[in-house]
Design a protein around this motif. Structure first.
Motif, PDB file in Angstrom:
ATOM      1  N   ASP A 182      -9.587  12.032  -0.185  1.00  0.00           N
ATOM      2  CA  ASP A 182      -9.723  10.618  -0.538  1.00  0.00           C
ATOM      3  C   ASP A 182      -8.377  10.159  -1.088  1.00  0.00           C
ATOM      4  OD1 ASP A 182     -10.186   8.138  -1.688  1.00  0.00           O
ATOM      5  OD2 ASP A 182     -12.162   8.675  -2.455  1.00  0.00           O
ATOM      6  N   TRP A 183      -7.520   9.616  -0.222  1.00  0.00           N
ATOM      7  CA  TRP A 183      -6.164   9.252  -0.619  1.00  0.00           C
ATOM      8  C   TRP A 183      -6.154   8.176  -1.692  1.00  0.00           C
ATOM      9  CZ3 TRP A 183      -1.458  11.328   0.461  1.00  0.00           C
ATOM     10  CH2 TRP A 183      -1.427  12.339   1.413  1.00  0.00           C
ATOM     11  N   GLN A 184      -7.102   7.282  -1.658  1.00  0.00           N
ATOM     12  CA  GLN A 184      -7.139   6.228  -2.679  1.00  0.00           C
ATOM     13  C   GLN A 184      -7.346   6.833  -4.063  1.00  0.00           C
ATOM     14  OE1 GLN A 184      -6.594   2.859  -2.451  1.00  0.00           O
ATOM     15  NE2 GLN A 184      -6.774   2.852  -4.694  1.00  0.00           N
ATOM     16  N   LYS A 185      -8.335   7.702  -4.161  1.00  0.00           N
ATOM     17  CA  LYS A 185      -8.656   8.290  -5.463  1.00  0.00           C
ATOM     18  C   LYS A 185      -7.640   9.347  -5.875  1.00  0.00           C
ATOM     19  CE  LYS A 185     -12.384  10.638  -7.982  1.00  0.00           C
ATOM     20  NZ  LYS A 185     -13.768  11.174  -7.888  1.00  0.00           N
ATOM     21  N   ALA A 186      -7.317  10.248  -4.954  1.00  0.00           N
ATOM     22  CA  ALA A 186      -6.486  11.406  -5.296  1.00  0.00           C
ATOM     23  C   ALA A 186      -5.011  11.053  -5.428  1.00  0.00           C
ATOM     24  CB  ALA A 186      -6.659  12.507  -4.262  1.00  0.00           C
ATOM     25  N   TYR A 187      -4.550  10.065  -4.685  1.00  0.00           N
ATOM     26  CA  TYR A 187      -3.119   9.726  -4.698  1.00  0.00           C
ATOM     27  C   TYR A 187      -2.854   8.379  -5.355  1.00  0.00           C
ATOM     28  CZ  TYR A 187       1.709   9.141  -3.177  1.00  0.00           C
ATOM     29  OH  TYR A 187       3.077   8.957  -3.161  1.00  0.00           O
ATOM     30  N   ASP A 243      -4.791   6.125  -6.994  1.00  0.00           N
ATOM     31  CA  ASP A 243      -5.310   5.919  -8.349  1.00  0.00           C
ATOM     32  C   ASP A 243      -4.542   6.745  -9.372  1.00  0.00           C
ATOM     33  OD1 ASP A 243      -7.107   4.245  -7.168  1.00  0.00           O
ATOM     34  OD2 ASP A 243      -8.870   5.514  -7.491  1.00  0.00           O
ATOM     35  N   HIS A 244      -4.199   7.985  -9.012  1.00  0.00           N
ATOM     36  CA  HIS A 244      -3.437   8.835  -9.935  1.00  0.00           C
ATOM     37  C   HIS A 244      -2.065   8.247 -10.212  1.00  0.00           C
ATOM     38  CE1 HIS A 244      -1.818  12.453 -11.846  1.00  0.00           C
ATOM     39  NE2 HIS A 244      -0.749  12.295 -11.066  1.00  0.00           N
ATOM     40  N   GLN A 285      -0.995   5.161  -9.752  1.00  0.00           N
ATOM     41  CA  GLN A 285      -1.068   3.851 -10.402  1.00  0.00           C
ATOM     42  C   GLN A 285      -1.437   3.964 -11.873  1.00  0.00           C
ATOM     43  OE1 GLN A 285      -0.017   1.093  -9.199  1.00  0.00           O
ATOM     44  NE2 GLN A 285       0.400   1.942  -7.186  1.00  0.00           N
ATOM     45  N   GLU A 286      -2.190   4.999 -12.211  1.00  0.00           N
ATOM     46  CA  GLU A 286      -2.540   5.231 -13.612  1.00  0.00           C
ATOM     47  C   GLU A 286      -1.276   5.425 -14.452  1.00  0.00           C
ATOM     48  OE1 GLU A 286      -4.768   8.776 -16.085  1.00  0.00           O
ATOM     49  OE2 GLU A 286      -5.589   8.210 -14.124  1.00  0.00           O
ATOM     50  N   LYS A 295       0.838  -1.194   0.000  1.00  0.00           N
ATOM     51  CA  LYS A 295       0.000   0.000   0.000  1.00  0.00           C
ATOM     52  C   LYS A 295       0.874   1.245   0.000  1.00  0.00           C
ATOM     53  CE  LYS A 295      -0.771   0.003   5.052  1.00  0.00           C
ATOM     54  NZ  LYS A 295      -1.823   0.036   6.094  1.00  0.00           N
ATOM     55  N   TRP A 312      -0.126  10.608 -18.156  1.00  0.00           N
ATOM     56  CA  TRP A 312      -1.470  10.853 -17.641  1.00  0.00           C
ATOM     57  C   TRP A 312      -2.356  11.545 -18.686  1.00  0.00           C
ATOM     58  CZ3 TRP A 312       2.853  11.242 -14.523  1.00  0.00           C
ATOM     59  CH2 TRP A 312       2.883  10.392 -13.398  1.00  0.00           C
TER      60      TRP A 312
END
Length: 416
Positions: free
Chosen positions: A330-335, A337-338, A340-341, A282, A384
């Protein structure tokens, strides 16, 4: 035991840590950086890509770097079986920087750290984090300084930018299997007394020796040049002796550069790194976030390391500022996911490089200019940009184009 308090504690004073620190300092956040080494110190990752220039600029570090007159990098050259293919960043798809630098990392990282100090950032060198404890409200780091004195540093957040030291990954048991096949590397530097004049001597070059074996040539403006090999661990096993003896044997495999570097003394004993790729379970948790190589490292082939390090360091700093202002993040979405994209795009390109598909596209001598521009944008780090088909459809487009090149070559062979 002595205890200090800051808003944010940063582990590591490399590019990721200094970008985080500088940006946070600009926003009035109290920061302290803990760095295990004494600067300047040697580090790998000497070739940058244009995307990181955006990050250095936003963090307020670009002007100090421009003043150093590093070797300008305007693209990259690839060599295989006597063929040459050049990629020019000014001829890429989309917006973005058209150039960056090739840098001796000891000088480069030292420059970043000193600029942070000039801005008021506290950096403590030759100190290491030996333990960390987290509560809902804060984190407490146990630190041993160069006098072997132990103290505690309390912070509201911890950014781990420790690179290959992977401090939190080790302490919190976050190591995970890499997402790409493992390769190893060996590298050193030489005083490049036979360097050709002009662009021939200045351009970073990838000499593809075998499908999974390549040599890098990274010239610096100070007259030194970084040289190294990346290959499967099995390929390296054929060479015996010290790393100097092994590297000397390997040099004969690069027909392009062997005459240039034959019998030149190495500036330091060649360093060998086995199983380069790294990963974690993580990227963030309560009161901490992992950035740069402390989170994940793919492969040196496209020089993505510093770009991902600065991208993640800057983004982590921005999100921590929001949390300090009591805004929901939202660390999952903002950090995650970005990041990992972008990592997924580069992972595809690394995999397709080593299985040969991307090499077919890069070395194709009858380039479709539109395709070349789109691939060039990825090589420049703009992973990105979903308007780029080679970003949006990265998981299948490289394979498809390589297949078309195979069909084209088969048709030509059948005609002859």
């Amino acid at each position: 035991m002595k205890k200090e308090k800051v808003d944010v504690a940063i582990i590591g004073a490399g590019p990721s840590g200094t970008v985080s620190a500088s940006y946070l300092q600009q926003q009035g956040i109290e920061v302290k950086v803990i760095e295990k080494s004494k600067f300047p110190r040697y580090s790998i990752g000497e070739s940058l890509i244009p995307r990181c220039m955006d990050n250095f600029e936003e963090a307020g570090l670009l002007d100090s770097l421009k003043a150093q007159n590093y070797q300008v990098k305007t693209g990259a050259r690839f060599i295989k079986d006597g063929l040459v293919s050049d990629f020019d960043f000014s001829k890429k798809f989309g917006e973005g920087w058209d150039w960056t630098w090739q840098v001796p990392r000891d000088h480069f990282d030292h420059t970043l750290a000193q600029e942070c100090i000039r801005k008021g950032v506290k950096i403590e060198f030759e100190s290491q984090v030996t333990d960390v404890r987290f509560t809902e409200e804060n984190a407490t780091l146990t630190i041993e300084n160069k006098q072997q004195e132990v103290y505690e540093l309390e912070a509201k957040y911890v950014i781990d930018s420790s690179g290959f030291a992977r401090v939190l990954a080790r302490i919190l048991d976050l190591e995970a299997a890499p997402r790409i096949p493992q390769h190893s590397s060996i590298f050193t530097q030489v005083k490049d007394v036979r360097r050709p004049n002009g662009s021939e001597g200045e351009a970073i070059t990838f000499d593809i020796i075998e499908q999974e074996v390549w040599f890098w040539y990274i010239p610096f403006s100070n007259g030194n040049t970084s040289i190294g090999f990346v290959a499967t661990t099995e390929w390296f096993d054929q060479f015996k002796g010290t790393t100097t003896e092994q590297f000397t044997q390997m040099l004969s495999f690069t027909k392009k550069y062997y005459p240039q570097f034959k019998e030149l003394p190495f500036l330091f004993e060649p360093i060998q790194v086995k199983n380069i790729a790294k990963n974690v379970t993580k990227l963030y948790g309560n009161r901490f976030v992992l950035t740069g190589n402390s989170a994940e490292f793919l492969d040196p082939v496209f020089s993505s390391g510093v770009s991902f390090a600065t991208e993640s360091g800057l983004l982590a700093a921005k999100l921590i500022i929001k949390e300090l202002a009591e805004k929901e993040v939202d660390w999952q979405k903002a950090y995650v996911d970005h990041m990992q994209e972008g990592v997924k795009v580069f992972s595809t390109y690394v995999k397709e490089w080593y299985n040969g598909n991307l090499q077919k596209i890069i070395m194709h001598q009858e380039h479709n200019l539109e395709i070349k521009e789109q691939v060039c944008a990825v090589l420049a780090g703009y992973v990105w940009n979903q308007e780029n088909p080679f970003v949006k459809k990265h998981d299948r487009l490289v394979k498809n184009i390589a297949h078309l090149i195979d069909m084209e070559n088969n048709q030509k062979n059948n005609k002859t």
